[in-house]
Design a protein around this motif. Structure first.
Motif, PDB file in Angstrom:
ATOM      1  N   ASP A 145       0.815  -1.225   0.000  1.00  0.00           N
ATOM      2  CA  ASP A 145       0.000   0.000   0.000  1.00  0.00           C
ATOM      3  C   ASP A 145       0.845   1.271   0.000  1.00  0.00           C
ATOM      4  O   ASP A 145       0.304   2.375   0.079  1.00  0.00           O
ATOM      5  N   GLY A 146       2.176   1.127  -0.058  1.00  0.00           N
ATOM      6  CA  GLY A 146       3.047   2.298  -0.163  1.00  0.00           C
ATOM      7  C   GLY A 146       3.396   2.959   1.149  1.00  0.00           C
ATOM      8  O   GLY A 146       4.116   3.965   1.155  1.00  0.00           O
ATOM      9  N   LYS A 168       5.182   3.709   4.795  1.00  0.00           N
ATOM     10  CA  LYS A 168       6.499   3.549   5.397  1.00  0.00           C
ATOM     11  C   LYS A 168       6.387   2.595   6.594  1.00  0.00           C
ATOM     12  O   LYS A 168       5.286   2.311   7.075  1.00  0.00           O
ATOM     13  N   PRO A 169       7.524   2.112   7.121  1.00  0.00           N
ATOM     14  CA  PRO A 169       7.468   1.136   8.216  1.00  0.00           C
ATOM     15  C   PRO A 169       6.644   1.575   9.419  1.00  0.00           C
ATOM     16  O   PRO A 169       5.959   0.753  10.031  1.00  0.00           O
ATOM     17  N   PHE A 170       6.688   2.851   9.788  1.00  0.00           N
ATOM     18  CA  PHE A 170       5.967   3.328  10.963  1.00  0.00           C
ATOM     19  C   PHE A 170       4.799   4.246  10.586  1.00  0.00           C
ATOM     20  O   PHE A 170       4.332   5.029  11.413  1.00  0.00           O
ATOM     21  N   GLU A 171       4.351   4.139   9.362  1.00  0.00           N
ATOM     22  CA  GLU A 171       3.229   4.959   8.913  1.00  0.00           C
ATOM     23  C   GLU A 171       1.924   4.235   9.197  1.00  0.00           C
ATOM     24  O   GLU A 171       1.722   3.102   8.754  1.00  0.00           O
ATOM     25  N   PHE A 172       1.055   4.890   9.944  1.00  0.00           N
ATOM     26  CA  PHE A 172      -0.206   4.289  10.354  1.00  0.00           C
ATOM     27  C   PHE A 172      -1.182   4.268   9.192  1.00  0.00           C
ATOM     28  O   PHE A 172      -1.087   5.083   8.266  1.00  0.00           O
ATOM     29  N   ARG A 173      -2.126   3.323   9.225  1.00  0.00           N
ATOM     30  CA  ARG A 173      -3.188   3.302   8.222  1.00  0.00           C
ATOM     31  C   ARG A 173      -4.054   4.555   8.359  1.00  0.00           C
ATOM     32  O   ARG A 173      -4.182   5.116   9.441  1.00  0.00           O
ATOM     33  N   ASN A 174      -4.674   4.974   7.262  1.00  0.00           N
ATOM     34  CA  ASN A 174      -5.584   6.122   7.308  1.00  0.00           C
ATOM     35  C   ASN A 174      -6.785   5.807   8.198  1.00  0.00           C
ATOM     36  O   ASN A 174      -7.330   4.700   8.159  1.00  0.00           O
ATOM     37  N   ILE A 175      -7.166   6.798   8.995  1.00  0.00           N
ATOM     38  CA  ILE A 175      -8.282   6.615   9.926  1.00  0.00           C
ATOM     39  C   ILE A 175      -9.442   7.512   9.528  1.00  0.00           C
ATOM     40  O   ILE A 175      -9.270   8.709   9.295  1.00  0.00           O
ATOM     41  N   ILE A 176     -10.632   6.917   9.472  1.00  0.00           N
ATOM     42  CA  ILE A 176     -11.871   7.666   9.238  1.00  0.00           C
ATOM     43  C   ILE A 176     -12.847   7.281  10.341  1.00  0.00           C
ATOM     44  O   ILE A 176     -13.102   6.097  10.573  1.00  0.00           O
ATOM     45  N   ILE A 177     -13.380   8.272  11.039  1.00  0.00           N
ATOM     46  CA  ILE A 177     -14.339   8.025  12.117  1.00  0.00           C
ATOM     47  C   ILE A 177     -15.659   8.701  11.757  1.00  0.00           C
ATOM     48  O   ILE A 177     -15.707   9.918  11.547  1.00  0.00           O
TER      49      ILE A 177
END
Length: 215
Positions: free
Chosen positions: A30-31, A33-42
Motif C-alpha cells: 500500500d506504499g 512507510k514502516p511506521f506509517e499508520f493506516r488512514n483513519i476515518i471516524i
C-alpha cells in the motif's frame, strides 16, 4: 498482535523470500512507510454512543449502552464496564457464526484490559446507590470488515463510542429517599461519561529475528 487475531496461511519459500526482501527494502504493497499508520476515518451516528471506525480496509462499529445494575461486591462504589465483540463471516471468511470464538473473546479482552487497567473511564462517577445500584456500561464491537489491525480499530471504535455516549440523568426520591428516578432526556439533559484519557492501541510487528519493526 496475538496470532489468533491475524489471518494465517501457509507460505511457500518464494513467498517468504519475497516478503523478506520487501521488508529489508522497507516496501509495502500500500506504499506506507514502516511506521506509517493506516488512514483513519471516524463516522458518528445520529444516536449517542454510536461510532464507526475505518482503519485502512478494516471497519469496526462501536455501540455503547447503559443500564442500572448491582455493583461487584468488592467494588460497591464503582460502575461496571463490559465489552462484547461480534465477528461476522461477511467481514472475514475465517469468522464463524454462532457463539463468539477464541478470536472474538481475545479481542474483547485486549480492548477491555487497555481501558480498565489505564482507568480511562471514571467508574466511581457511575455509582448511584453505594452497594446497590450503579450504571453498567456495555460496549458492543461489531467487526464489519477485517483488513488487519483489528485491535487498533476496535480500540479506537470503543473510545469514539464512549466519548459520544450520554447516560440518562437520575436522582433519588420516594419516601425513604432511596428510590432511583431516571429522567427522560426531554426533562433533564443526559450526562456524558467522565473519560480521563484516551489509551490508543498501536500494533507492532517484529520480523527477521526481531531486527525489523513495523506498525
Amino acid at each position: 498482535m496475538d496470532s489468533k487475531l491475524a489471518n494465517t496461511w501457509r507460505l511457500t519459500v518464494n513467498e517468504k523470500n519475497f516478503i523478506k526482501t520487501a521488508l529489508l527494502s522497507e516496501i509495502r504493497i500500500d506504499g506506507r512507510k514502516p511506521f506509517e499508520f493506516r488512514n483513519i476515518i471516524i463516522n458518528f451516528g445520529s444516536e449517542d454512543g454510536l461510532a464507526e471506525v475505518q482503519l485502512g480496509q478494516t471497519r469496526v462499529m462501536g455501540i455503547v449502552t447503559a443500564k442500572l445494575v448491582q455493583p461487584y461486591q468488592d467494588r460497591p462504589n464503582e460502575g461496571i464496564l463490559t465489552i462484547y465483540t461480534e465477528f461476522s463471516p461477511m467481514a472475514d471468511l475465517s469468522f464463524e457464526t454462532g457463539r463468539p470464538g477464541e478470536s472474538a473473546v481475545e479481542l474483547g479482552r485486549i480492548v477491555d484490559r487497555g481501558l480498565r487497567e489505564s482507568r480511562a473511564v471514571d467508574t466511581e462517577s457511575l455509582c448511584i446507590v453505594s452497594g446497590k445500584l450503579v450504571w453498567g456500561i456495555r460496549i458492543d464491537l461489531h467487526i464489519l470488515d477485517n483488513g488487519g489491525n483489528l485491535v487498533d480499530a476496535a480500540n479506537i471504535a470503543a473510545l469514539a463510542a464512549l466519548m459520544t455516549f450520554r447516560r440518562p440523568e437520575c436522582s433519588l426520591g420516594g419516601e425513604d429517599g432511596q428510590e432511583v428516578i431516571i429522567h427522560p432526556p426531554e426533562m433533564m439533559e443526559p450526562l456524558p461519561l467522565i473519560v480521563h484519557h484516551l489509551p490508543i492501541a498501536i500494533t507492532f510487528g517484529f520480523f527477521i529475528d526481531e531486527s525489523i519493526v513495523m506498525s
